[in-house]
Design an enzyme around this catalytic site. Structure first.
Site, PDB file in Angstrom:
ATOM      1  N   GLY A   1       0.718  19.970   8.610  1.00 49.22           N
ATOM      2  CA  GLY A   1       0.518  18.766   9.411  1.00 49.22           C
ATOM      3  C   GLY A   1       1.798  17.956   9.499  1.00 49.22           C
ATOM      4  O   GLY A   1       2.884  18.408   9.119  1.00 49.22           O
TER       5      GLY A   1
ATOM      6  N   GLY B   1       0.791  -1.223   0.000  1.00 45.86           N
ATOM      7  CA  GLY B   1       0.000   0.000   0.000  1.00 45.86           C
ATOM      8  C   GLY B   1       0.825   1.275   0.000  1.00 45.86           C
ATOM      9  O   GLY B   1       2.025   1.276  -0.303  1.00 45.86           O
TER      10      GLY B   1
ATOM     11  N   HIS C   1      21.169   4.161  32.788  1.00 47.45           N
ATOM     12  CA  HIS C   1      21.855   5.454  32.675  1.00 47.45           C
ATOM     13  C   HIS C   1      23.199   5.256  31.972  1.00 47.45           C
ATOM     14  O   HIS C   1      23.912   4.293  32.249  1.00 47.45           O
ATOM     15  CB  HIS C   1      22.103   6.039  34.064  1.00 47.45           C
ATOM     16  CG  HIS C   1      22.941   7.288  34.059  1.00 47.45           C
ATOM     17  ND1 HIS C   1      22.413   8.529  33.751  1.00 47.45           N
ATOM     18  CD2 HIS C   1      24.265   7.481  34.286  1.00 47.45           C
ATOM     19  CE1 HIS C   1      23.385   9.435  33.814  1.00 47.45           C
ATOM     20  NE2 HIS C   1      24.523   8.812  34.139  1.00 47.45           N
TER      21      HIS C   1
ATOM     22  N   GLY D   1       0.391  23.155   3.826  1.00 48.94           N
ATOM     23  CA  GLY D   1      -0.097  22.212   4.829  1.00 48.94           C
ATOM     24  C   GLY D   1       0.945  21.965   5.890  1.00 48.94           C
ATOM     25  O   GLY D   1       2.028  21.455   5.594  1.00 48.94           O
TER      26      GLY D   1
ATOM     27  N   GLY E   1      -3.801  16.964   3.673  1.00 48.78           N
ATOM     28  CA  GLY E   1      -4.604  15.895   4.253  1.00 48.78           C
ATOM     29  C   GLY E   1      -4.969  14.824   3.249  1.00 48.78           C
ATOM     30  O   GLY E   1      -4.602  14.883   2.074  1.00 48.78           O
ATOM     31  N   ARG E   2      -5.704  13.839   3.745  1.00 49.33           N
ATOM     32  CA  ARG E   2      -6.112  12.700   2.920  1.00 49.33           C
ATOM     33  C   ARG E   2      -7.610  12.461   3.095  1.00 49.33           C
ATOM     34  O   ARG E   2      -8.210  12.886   4.084  1.00 49.33           O
ATOM     35  CB  ARG E   2      -5.326  11.448   3.301  1.00 49.33           C
ATOM     36  CG  ARG E   2      -3.808  11.621   3.155  1.00 49.33           C
ATOM     37  CD  ARG E   2      -3.065  10.345   3.484  1.00 49.33           C
ATOM     38  NE  ARG E   2      -3.304   9.305   2.513  1.00 49.33           N
ATOM     39  CZ  ARG E   2      -2.636   9.196   1.367  1.00 49.33           C
ATOM     40  NH1 ARG E   2      -1.688  10.060   1.049  1.00 49.33           N
ATOM     41  NH2 ARG E   2      -2.915   8.214   0.529  1.00 49.33           N
TER      42      ARG E   2
END
Length: 469
Positions: free
Chosen positions: A181, A43, A442, A179, A269-270
């Protein structure tokens, strides 16, 4: 001529949501078919989103670190980037993960059908692959087709979206990102690191409104040397000329200005794109924003159809989608599971990173919670000082009535990795003492989480203890 396939479960889309659902179904013994419209699995996230962007941002971070040490006189050769090799490096990383997904699908006996699917009815899908037609009959379906980038209303050629930007065709001298974002800020980080003069324009009043203002203020102070951010600003027009793009902008004081940019990236955006599925054929209900409505079992109003990931709404995050995928598969198998997380973490992979999870101060106020904030500046962290990342902060929010942690945010190097402890603490219902009394190694950056809890409990020794007074 139609080819007909019969299966128990069909999954539409092979992004993180889709392949996770298909693989989980297969592991549960369910005969599964996975439909993918593009030539590769994974995807948007794998092919043109999360993985390529983080690959390039990692290289950009190394490049800036090397440049820093060169300017300090510690390194003797100024770093240079071979962008052709970098593009191939990115492609090979994507191919490697593509190969892994294909291998897992094969070993799990998940059948992959390439093509564009659309519903015939609630138990059948037609897949078009060039001129071939494949009919898939199923008992259950999981929709996981993701989302698409929103385009600007200006009809101007050559403007990039995030997919175009990650191709890294060139490094423009001047770049406008529309944009502010997470994606826009990541693209600004990437291109400014590689030498572009970058302006980020956003019409909203606040940058990252889901993050506490004090953390955003610190974040802006750190990144202002990298690129410019203009909030409350609108684009009135964009015209292409021989110099690039002439952009007419207007700020909240109604002052208009023309600026020239060599290139523009749109990242506003989407949106869910469901029209190709022909979901009206089966009567699936959408909400007012076009997302598919589902219940906590990820089931739509059609009892054998499920939906997961971006297509069901915000937050549009791969890790949310993958968890929803497991729920859908397990519910189909017969388990009484449901999607109801306390928190979903978010990260902007900028330089420095900013990460947040759970409630912010505004959420706590709106929920009438008697809360207290604890802040630990990284300038008091030995690890941060040693690694030149002392411009950072760890913030935890506690419910004073119960001492339980309800939220947290971190700015600094690898802050996304630090978020895991905070997320788990909230999910487990930990109180401040649980975190404070857990021994943190640490020197580390995650040690700042324990030290921040020490501030709340009044046991801090690495800073002046205000509560001891």
């Amino acid at each position: 001529m139609k080819k007909i396939i019969n299966t128990k479960v069909v999954v539409i889309g092979s992004g993180p949501a889709g392949y996770s659902a298909a693989f989980r179904c297969s592991d549960l013994g369910l005969n599964t078919v996975l439909i993918e419209r593009y030539e590769n699995l994974g995807g948007v996230c794998l092919n043109v989103g999360c993985i390529p962007s983080k690959t390039l941002l990692h290289v950009a971070k190394i490049y800036k670190d090397n440049e820093y040490f060169y300017n300090k006189g510690i390194f003797f050769n100024k770093p240079k980037i071979n962008f052709k090799i970098l593009r191939n490096w990115k492609k090979n990383i994507i191919k490697k993960i593509n190969f892994g997904l294909n291998n897992m699908a094969k070993n799990r006996n998940v059948k992959i059908v390439y093509g564009k699917g659309s519903f015939i009815n609630k138990n059948s899908i037609l897949v078009m692959n060039n001129k071939k037609k494949i009919k898939i009959n199923f008992k259950y379906c999981i929709i996981a087709i993701g989302s698409k980038s929103i385009n600007l209303p200006f009809n101007v050629s050559g403007i990039w979206n995030s997919t175009d930007a990650l191709k890294l065709k060139k490094i423009p001298k001047s770049l406008l990102i529309i944009g502010g974002g997470v994606v826009g800020l990541e693209m600004a980080t990437l291109y400014s690191s590689f030498g572009s003069m970058v302006d980020v324009i956003d019409n909203s009043k606040y940058l990252l409104p889901m993050v506490d203002k004090d953390m955003v203020f610190m974040f802006r102070n750190i990144i202002k040397k990298q690129f410019n951010i203009f909030n409350c600003t609108n684009i009135l027009s964009i015209k292409k000329n021989n110099l690039g793009y002439l952009v007419n902008i207007e700020n909240n004081k109604k002052i208009k200005q023309d600026k020239i940019y060599e290139n523009i990236i749109v990242s506003v955006g989407r949106y869910p794109e469901t029209s190709s599925l022909k979901i009206k054929n089966i009567g699936i209900i959408l909400n007012k924003n076009g997302f598919i409505k589902v219940n906590k079992k990820m089931r739509t109003n059609v009892d054998n159809i499920y939906a997961i990931g971006d297509i069901v709404g915000v937050p549009m995050l791969a890790h949310k989608a993958m968890h929803q995928a497991h729920i859908a598969a397990e519910v189909i198998y017969g388990k009484d599971h449901y999607f109801d997380p306390k928190v979903i973490p978010s990260i902007a992979y900028t330089n420095p990173e900013i990460a947040w999870v759970g409630m912010n101060e505004k959420d706590a106020k709106n929920n009438n919670i008697n809360f207290e904030v604890a802040l630990f500046p990284w300038k008091a962290s030995g690890r941060a000082i040693a690694t030149c990342t002392s411009c950072g902060m760890t913030k935890l929010i506690f419910d004073k009535d119960t001492n339980k942690i309800i939220g947290g945010s971190v700015i600094g190097k690898n802050s996304g990795e630090l978020l895991s402890e905070i997320s788990l603490a909230i999910e487990m219902g930990c109180d401040a003492e649980d975190i404070s009394l857990t021994i943190h190694a640490h020197p580390t950056l995650y040690e700042t989480i324990g030290l921040t809890a020490d501030i709340f409990t009044g046991t801090i020794t690495d800073l002046l203890n205000e509560k001891a007074k």
